[in-house]
Design a protein around this motif. Structure first.
Motif, PDB file in Angstrom:
ATOM      1  N   THR A  90     -26.634   1.581  17.025  1.00  0.00           N
ATOM      2  CA  THR A  90     -26.735   1.219  15.610  1.00  0.00           C
ATOM      3  C   THR A  90     -26.416   2.405  14.721  1.00  0.00           C
ATOM      4  OG1 THR A  90     -28.372  -0.466  16.163  1.00  0.00           O
ATOM      5  CG2 THR A  90     -28.260   0.209  13.863  1.00  0.00           C
ATOM      6  N   ALA A  91     -26.927   3.575  15.054  1.00  0.00           N
ATOM      7  CA  ALA A  91     -26.673   4.776  14.241  1.00  0.00           C
ATOM      8  C   ALA A  91     -25.185   5.106  14.195  1.00  0.00           C
ATOM      9  CB  ALA A  91     -27.465   5.956  14.796  1.00  0.00           C
ATOM     10  N   HIS A  92     -24.527   5.075  15.340  1.00  0.00           N
ATOM     11  CA  HIS A  92     -23.089   5.375  15.376  1.00  0.00           C
ATOM     12  C   HIS A  92     -22.293   4.341  14.568  1.00  0.00           C
ATOM     13  CE1 HIS A  92     -23.110   8.791  18.087  1.00  0.00           C
ATOM     14  NE2 HIS A  92     -23.939   8.149  18.873  1.00  0.00           N
ATOM     15  N   SER A  93     -22.662   3.088  14.693  1.00  0.00           N
ATOM     16  CA  SER A  93     -21.959   2.030  13.963  1.00  0.00           C
ATOM     17  C   SER A  93     -22.163   2.165  12.457  1.00  0.00           C
ATOM     18  CB  SER A  93     -22.443   0.655  14.428  1.00  0.00           C
ATOM     19  OG  SER A  93     -22.132   0.461  15.782  1.00  0.00           O
ATOM     20  N   ILE A  94     -23.371   2.512  12.048  1.00  0.00           N
ATOM     21  CA  ILE A  94     -23.648   2.684  10.617  1.00  0.00           C
ATOM     22  C   ILE A  94     -22.871   3.870  10.065  1.00  0.00           C
ATOM     23  CG2 ILE A  94     -25.440   3.351   8.959  1.00  0.00           C
ATOM     24  CD1 ILE A  94     -27.335   1.503  10.578  1.00  0.00           C
ATOM     25  N   LEU A  95     -22.824   4.967  10.808  1.00  0.00           N
ATOM     26  CA  LEU A  95     -22.051   6.131  10.341  1.00  0.00           C
ATOM     27  C   LEU A  95     -20.582   5.765  10.156  1.00  0.00           C
ATOM     28  CD1 LEU A  95     -23.634   8.999  12.449  1.00  0.00           C
ATOM     29  CD2 LEU A  95     -23.810   8.659   9.972  1.00  0.00           C
ATOM     30  N   ASP A  96     -20.025   5.019  11.103  1.00  0.00           N
ATOM     31  CA  ASP A  96     -18.636   4.570  10.975  1.00  0.00           C
ATOM     32  C   ASP A  96     -18.466   3.685   9.745  1.00  0.00           C
ATOM     33  OD1 ASP A  96     -17.997   5.932  13.303  1.00  0.00           O
ATOM     34  OD2 ASP A  96     -18.041   4.134  14.565  1.00  0.00           O
ATOM     35  N   ARG A  97     -19.417   2.797   9.507  1.00  0.00           N
ATOM     36  CA  ARG A  97     -19.334   1.885   8.360  1.00  0.00           C
ATOM     37  C   ARG A  97     -19.437   2.649   7.039  1.00  0.00           C
ATOM     38  NH1 ARG A  97     -16.872  -2.441   6.670  1.00  0.00           N
ATOM     39  NH2 ARG A  97     -17.621  -2.667   4.555  1.00  0.00           N
ATOM     40  N   LEU A  98     -20.303   3.640   6.990  1.00  0.00           N
ATOM     41  CA  LEU A  98     -20.460   4.429   5.757  1.00  0.00           C
ATOM     42  C   LEU A  98     -19.163   5.158   5.411  1.00  0.00           C
ATOM     43  CD1 LEU A  98     -24.048   5.873   6.234  1.00  0.00           C
ATOM     44  CD2 LEU A  98     -23.324   3.997   4.730  1.00  0.00           C
ATOM     45  N   LYS A  99     -18.440   5.608   6.433  1.00  0.00           N
ATOM     46  CA  LYS A  99     -17.140   6.235   6.180  1.00  0.00           C
ATOM     47  C   LYS A  99     -16.160   5.239   5.576  1.00  0.00           C
ATOM     48  CE  LYS A  99     -17.663   9.691   9.787  1.00  0.00           C
ATOM     49  NZ  LYS A  99     -17.268  10.100  11.138  1.00  0.00           N
ATOM     50  N   VAL A 100     -16.142   4.020   6.109  1.00  0.00           N
ATOM     51  CA  VAL A 100     -15.263   2.972   5.595  1.00  0.00           C
ATOM     52  C   VAL A 100     -15.593   2.670   4.128  1.00  0.00           C
ATOM     53  CG1 VAL A 100     -14.708   0.507   5.776  1.00  0.00           C
ATOM     54  CG2 VAL A 100     -14.795   1.928   7.840  1.00  0.00           C
TER      55      VAL A 100
END
Length: 95
Positions: free
Chosen positions: A81-91
């Motif tokens: 979840t943390a990795h996915s959220i970090l990727d989403r925040l970049k987007v």
């Protein structure tokens, strides 16, 4: 694998909380909330996680869960979840 989560009885429900570093309001978009929901759903389907309740706030989430290998499942849930959220925040253009 060593875990920081101590589960004394895997047959009982456990209350878990996951917070965002510095309490930043990350869960203010549907996309970021959906990441948590999809992660919980994946763990329910693939890791036999039983989800009794959950709530997502602006900067953390709570869940009441049970299931086999619960400590490992929670650790994997939070890591993915943390990795996915970090990727989403970049987007989204958020730092």
């Amino acid at each position: 694998m060593r875990s920081r989560y101590r589960i004394n009885d895997e047959t009982t429900s456990h209350f878990i909380t996951s917070t965002i570093v510095e309490w930043l309001p990350v869960f203010t978009t549907a996309a970021c909330c959906d990441i948590v929901v999809h992660s919980l759903e994946y763990c329910r389907q693939q890791k036999q996680l039983r989800i009794h309740a959950w709530a997502i706030m602006d900067n953390h989430f709570h869940a009441i869960v049970s299931g086999p290998r619960l400590a490992q499942t929670i650790a994997n849930l939070k890591k993915f979840t943390a990795h996915s959220i970090l990727d989403r925040l970049k987007v989204e253009g958020r730092e």
